[in-house]
Design a protein around this motif. Structure first.
Motif, mmCIF file in Angstrom:
data_model
loop_
_atom_site.group_PDB
_atom_site.id
_atom_site.type_symbol
_atom_site.label_atom_id
_atom_site.label_comp_id
_atom_site.label_asym_id
_atom_site.label_seq_id
_atom_site.Cartn_x
_atom_site.Cartn_y
_atom_site.Cartn_z
ATOM 1 N N ASN A 199 0.943 -1.548 -0.213
ATOM 2 C CA ASN A 199 0.451 0.046 0.001
ATOM 3 C C ASN A 199 1.036 1.092 0.030
ATOM 4 O OD1 ASN A 199 -3.101 -0.448 1.275
ATOM 5 N ND2 ASN A 199 -2.176 -1.906 0.159
ATOM 6 N N LYS A 200 0.648 2.215 -0.515
ATOM 7 C CA LYS A 200 0.758 3.945 -0.854
ATOM 8 C C LYS A 200 0.594 4.300 0.354
ATOM 9 C CE LYS A 200 1.235 4.202 -5.919
ATOM 10 N NZ LYS A 200 1.484 5.089 -6.904
ATOM 11 N N ALA A 246 5.372 2.872 -0.836
ATOM 12 C CA ALA A 246 5.206 1.873 -0.496
ATOM 13 C C ALA A 246 6.452 0.871 -0.240
ATOM 14 C CB ALA A 246 3.941 1.049 -1.985
ATOM 15 N N PHE A 247 5.279 -0.407 0.703
ATOM 16 C CA PHE A 247 6.925 -0.503 1.680
ATOM 17 C C PHE A 247 6.242 -2.098 0.897
ATOM 18 C CE2 PHE A 247 6.597 1.970 5.259
ATOM 19 C CZ PHE A 247 7.737 2.440 5.259
ATOM 20 N N LYS A 282 -1.268 -8.263 3.902
ATOM 21 C CA LYS A 282 -2.951 -8.092 3.027
ATOM 22 C C LYS A 282 -4.254 -8.178 4.443
ATOM 23 C CE LYS A 282 -1.045 -6.963 -1.606
ATOM 24 N NZ LYS A 282 -1.689 -6.876 -3.558
ATOM 25 N N PRO A 283 -4.257 -7.242 4.648
ATOM 26 C CA PRO A 283 -5.015 -7.986 5.322
ATOM 27 C C PRO A 283 -7.130 -8.455 5.014
ATOM 28 C CG PRO A 283 -5.600 -5.641 5.393
ATOM 29 C CD PRO A 283 -4.381 -6.057 4.961
ATOM 30 N N ALA A 284 -7.688 -8.962 5.259
ATOM 31 C CA ALA A 284 -8.699 -9.940 4.500
ATOM 32 C C ALA A 284 -10.140 -9.095 5.077
ATOM 33 C CB ALA A 284 -8.718 -11.687 5.313
ATOM 34 N N SER A 666 -8.817 4.426 -0.525
ATOM 35 C CA SER A 666 -7.739 3.685 0.570
ATOM 36 C C SER A 666 -7.782 3.829 1.959
ATOM 37 C CB SER A 666 -6.287 3.477 -0.470
ATOM 38 O OG SER A 666 -5.934 4.654 -0.106
ATOM 39 N N SER A 667 -7.778 5.037 2.248
ATOM 40 C CA SER A 667 -7.792 5.765 3.032
ATOM 41 C C SER A 667 -9.162 4.867 3.873
ATOM 42 C CB SER A 667 -7.553 6.813 2.566
ATOM 43 O OG SER A 667 -6.492 7.893 2.779
#
Length: 828
Positions: A199-200, A246-247, A282-284, A666-667
């Motif tokens: 994610n950015k 983004a990591f 990444k969460p579900a 995304s926020s």
């Protein structure tokens, strides 16, 4: 806005009840209504009875008793003079004050003490600035505190909280504004601690300076790899530079920012800052939709998404959030709705996306499902072009008659003028609030939408009951500061209408001018109405103030009306064409201080939306140009719910899914998710800290955790089911690891905010104080002594007078009857 229709002020004045007619105030004003049946019954018996004088006297006696029961009182004036006021100078010698002249406090103390020997000075030093605690410690009530400090309270009570508390005991706080002898530059990184892989994420690099100009090189690294480097010249006190990254790998990462100043930089320890970031898988999430859409593509890239056409997939605890995309409420079985309610209540997230089958078009109104949402599915009221605050003078001078012999005071006339303006149809699309100021400023009414008839009438009734509170002096600066505070988060045009008799002394004028100038710079338009007994051609301080801040000014005399225009003063006479194409709606951020919108650079138009109304307690975050809610959020149980009242990008809102605008989606989902980490195993939560602060650590675990740090076992205590607490002292800067969870320790917080606190002046003025520079000590002392001569009003009960009058009248009537009876017997 066009000029309002004139109405006769006398018509308003004629509705004054008996309380105003007899010039008294009442504790229980409602009891006076009992006079009405007395009058009606008395009128009936006056027609029927031959003893009209007796009936009339009994009516008057009953009326006097009722007035007494209403507890009438008058206000008497008392002047309290303190020839040697209590003054305490608080001398801040903490480390951050080294950039200022260290002799200022002694100079201020010497000057004031020579003229006011009871003055005392209190000094503190160290690597912390507990300025709020010191104010609370030395305030005694009915006294004065002079701060020789930068106003940056970083330990204990905050400056605003402390000043607010002591102001209630009539302690006035002043501040000496100083120019630093040296400049200094500090850097800080602000952003999320736990982030999602891929994610950015936006991190804010905040650079502050004590002076007015600094040149430096800013470098930002992620795990020792430079991702940003630039030379910057800074003229503002604070500069915020957003950095997006983004990591790509899991676990702890370190972001570091450093500045290399080219000129004067007194402290070097605050030139570098580290931030630890914990990257998680990444969460579900569960997306319930029937459509291919921009929304589906966006969330599928960012999260581990399960797509279902219904809730039949089950609202499993493995999901962090559920997104409902354009769903008829009837399409979800009751068991699924109940499961969804439990899912959210237990601490997970829900995002409800609009469209042609949701909200007002999907049967949500008054359903059990709607109870979870931050909106109601009916059209919202238009909240107008302007937010308007009336600032009304209720100081002692407004209690004198505006025209001798009329019984009408300046305050009566001010109330009538405000009600006159509120009845103007051109104000019906505005939100209006009210502030009154005398010895203290206070909020009479918050912003109220005048398009609602009941709300408008309620506001008018509230205005008619305004009475003085506390010390009665003309504190216009406090009234303006409170109006500024009320308009701080207004999205539309902002207007302030000041109504006063214009009696402002020199000290109040200067501080009022400072506040009004600040409001003018914040695009708050100022209007000054000068209430007078007779017009004058002389330029008063009130008129001078209006001109100094580009405000409008007009004089008015009783019983005239006034015309107020809140249109732009330089507006063109020809109508301005609408900026939007037909069928498009510009959307913008309404509330900036929220996780969803704080870093959002939104510039988009949509072609449709669901017309909804935000509920009380919900946060309205994104709106159309007409104030229609597009994004609203609130907490439901332990969970978080977001209402996005436009569609998935298929028909109405494709612009929200492109470029920088896509950050909105995304926020929204990230806020609904909350902590993105899995709840399995051991979960550690710890913020980065400043050197000298204790690091508090929360641990979530199904079993009692056994953890080591620095070779020693941690002392862990249970605070709730599956929740444990511990703490560690870290005595050096750097990034430390507890298991694989990183904790960054930075320079002491004392060196973060360097220079004068830019918010201190506003805080001090809002609570009745003043800010003076180093050369204005004499003016400060004059202000203190002026405030030490106070005019106060005390209530004096008049109940006994009415009881005695009723008793006297009754006895006179009884004696008169007895005399007549004796006379008749003698004649017989």
């Amino acid at each position: 806005m066009s000029a309002m229709n004139s109405i006769n002020i006398l018509d308003i004045m004629n509705i004054m009840d008996i309380a105003d007619i007899i010039g008294m105030m009442f504790v229980d004003r409602e009891i006076l209504y009992a006079i009405i049946p007395i009058l009606l019954i008395g009128a009936y018996y006056l027609k029927k009875s031959t003893k009209k004088v007796l009936v009339l006297s009994r009516m008057v006696v009953a009326a006097l008793i009722i007035i007494a029961l209403a507890s009438p009182y008058t206000l008497t004036t008392h002047r309290i003079t303190d020839s040697e006021p209590t003054i305490t100078i608080i001398d801040d010698r903490s480390a951050s004050m080294e950039i200022f002249n260290a002799t200022v406090a002694d100079q201020v103390y010497g000057f004031i003490h020579d003229r006011n020997p009871s003055t005392q000075i209190k000094t503190f030093s160290g690597d912390q600035t507990p300025i709020g605690d010191k104010i609370l410690q030395y305030a005694r009530g009915d006294d004065h505190i002079v701060l020789v400090s930068d106003g940056n309270s970083n330990y204990g009570a905050g400056l605003e909280d402390a000043v607010s508390v002591v102001s209630k005991t009539n302690t006035t706080v002043y501040l000496i504004d100083q120019s630093p002898d040296h400049n200094d530059v500090s850097v800080e990184i602000i952003g999320s601690k736990n982030v999602i892989i891929g994610n950015k994420n936006t991190f804010r690099i905040v650079v502050q300076q004590a002076g007015t100009h600094a040149a430096y090189e800013l470098a930002v690294k992620v795990d020792d790899e430079v991702i940003y480097r630039s030379r910057i010249e800074q003229f503002d006190r604070t500069k915020v530079r957003p950095i997006t990254h983004a990591f790509s790998t899991l676990g702890t990462h370190a972001i570091s920012a450093s500045v290399t100043p080219e000129g004067d930089d007194y402290f070097q320890s605050n030139n570098a800052f580290d931030k630890s970031v914990y990257v998680v898988p990444k969460p579900a999430i569960l997306l319930i939709t029937d459509e291919e859409s921009n929304l589906r593509d966006t969330v599928s890239d960012l999260y581990d998404v399960t797509v279902s056409s219904s809730g039949s997939a089950g609202f499993s605890d493995t999901y962090k959030a559920v997104i409902l995309d354009n769903r008829y409420i009837e399409s979800m079985p009751q068991r699924d709705l109940e499961a969804l309610r439990d899912f959210v209540s237990d601490g997970r997230g829900l995002v409800v996306v609009g469209g042609d089958k949701s909200y007002d078009r999907g049967g949500y109104l008054d359903s059990d499902f709607e109870k979870m949402l931050p909106v109601k599915s009916y059209p919202s009221e238009y909240y107008g072009r302007n937010d308007v605050i009336f600032v009304m003078d209720i100081s002692a001078s407004t209690f004198s008659e505006i025209v001798v012999g009329t019984g009408v005071t300046f305050l009566d006339y001010e109330k009538a003028l405000v009600i006159d303006i509120l009845d103007d149809p051109d104000f019906r699309d505005d939100r209006v609030g009210m502030v009154a100021f005398g010895g203290k400023a206070y909020e009479v009414a918050g912003l109220t939408y005048l398009g609602n008839d009941a709300a408008r009438e309620s506001l008018k009734e509230t205005i008619m009951t305004i009475e003085p509170k506390g010390e009665i002096t003309t504190t216009l600066d406090q009234g303006l500061a409170m109006a500024e505070e009320m308009l701080a988060n207004s999205a539309g045009a902002k207007d302030v209408i000041v109504i006063s008799d214009g009696n402002i002394d020199e000290g109040i004028y200067e501080s009022s001018r400072s506040v009004a100038a600040r409001m003018n710079n914040a695009d708050m338009r100022m209007h000054f109405i000068h209430v007078m007994s007779s017009p004058t051609d002389l330029v008063t301080k009130f008129e001078k103030l209006a001109h100094r801040v580009d405000g409008t000014y007009q004089q008015t005399t009783y019983p005239r009306s006034v015309a107020i225009s809140t249109a732009q003063p330089d507006a063109e006479p020809t109508p301005t064409p609408p900026p939007e194409e037909p069928g498009t709606y510009t959307v913008s951020v309404f509330t900036k201080n929220h996780f969803i919108t704080e870093h959002l650079d939104l510039s988009a138009t949509i072609t449709g939306y669901n017309d909804v109304t935000s509920k009380l307690g919900a946060k309205r975050l994104v709106v159309t140009g007409d104030g229609k809610p597009i994004v609203c959020a609130w907490r439901y149980g332990l969970g978080r719910v977001v209402a996005l009242s436009t569609d998935n990008g298929g028909k109405w809102s494709s612009a929200l899914y492109t470029g920088n605008n896509s950050q909105l989606i995304s926020s929204i989902v990230n806020w609904a998710i909350g902590d993105p980490r899995s709840e399995e195993g051991i979960v550690i939560e710890a913020d980065d800290v400043f050197l000298g602060d204790v690091c508090e650590i929360t641990i979530m675990s199904d079993t009692i955790p056994n953890m080591m740090f620095g070779g020693d076992a941690l002392d862990i205590s249970r605070i709730a089911e599956n929740t444990y607490k511990t703490s560690i002292d870290l005595d050096a800067e750097g990034v430390y690891y507890l298991s694989d969870y990183g904790i960054a320790v930075n320079y002491p917080v004392e060196y973060l905010n360097i220079g004068m606190n830019p918010d201190a002046e506003k805080v001090i003025q809002l609570h009745g104080g003043r800010v003076y520079n180093e050369s204005e000590t004499e003016m400060l002392l004059t202000d203190v002594k002026r405030r030490s001569v106070r005019t106060t009003y005390e209530p004096v009960s008049q109940k006994t007078s009415f009881i005695l009058a009723a008793l006297a009248l009754f006895l006179i009537e009884v004696l008169a009857r007895r005399v007549r009876e004796i006379a008749r017997r003698k004649e017989g």
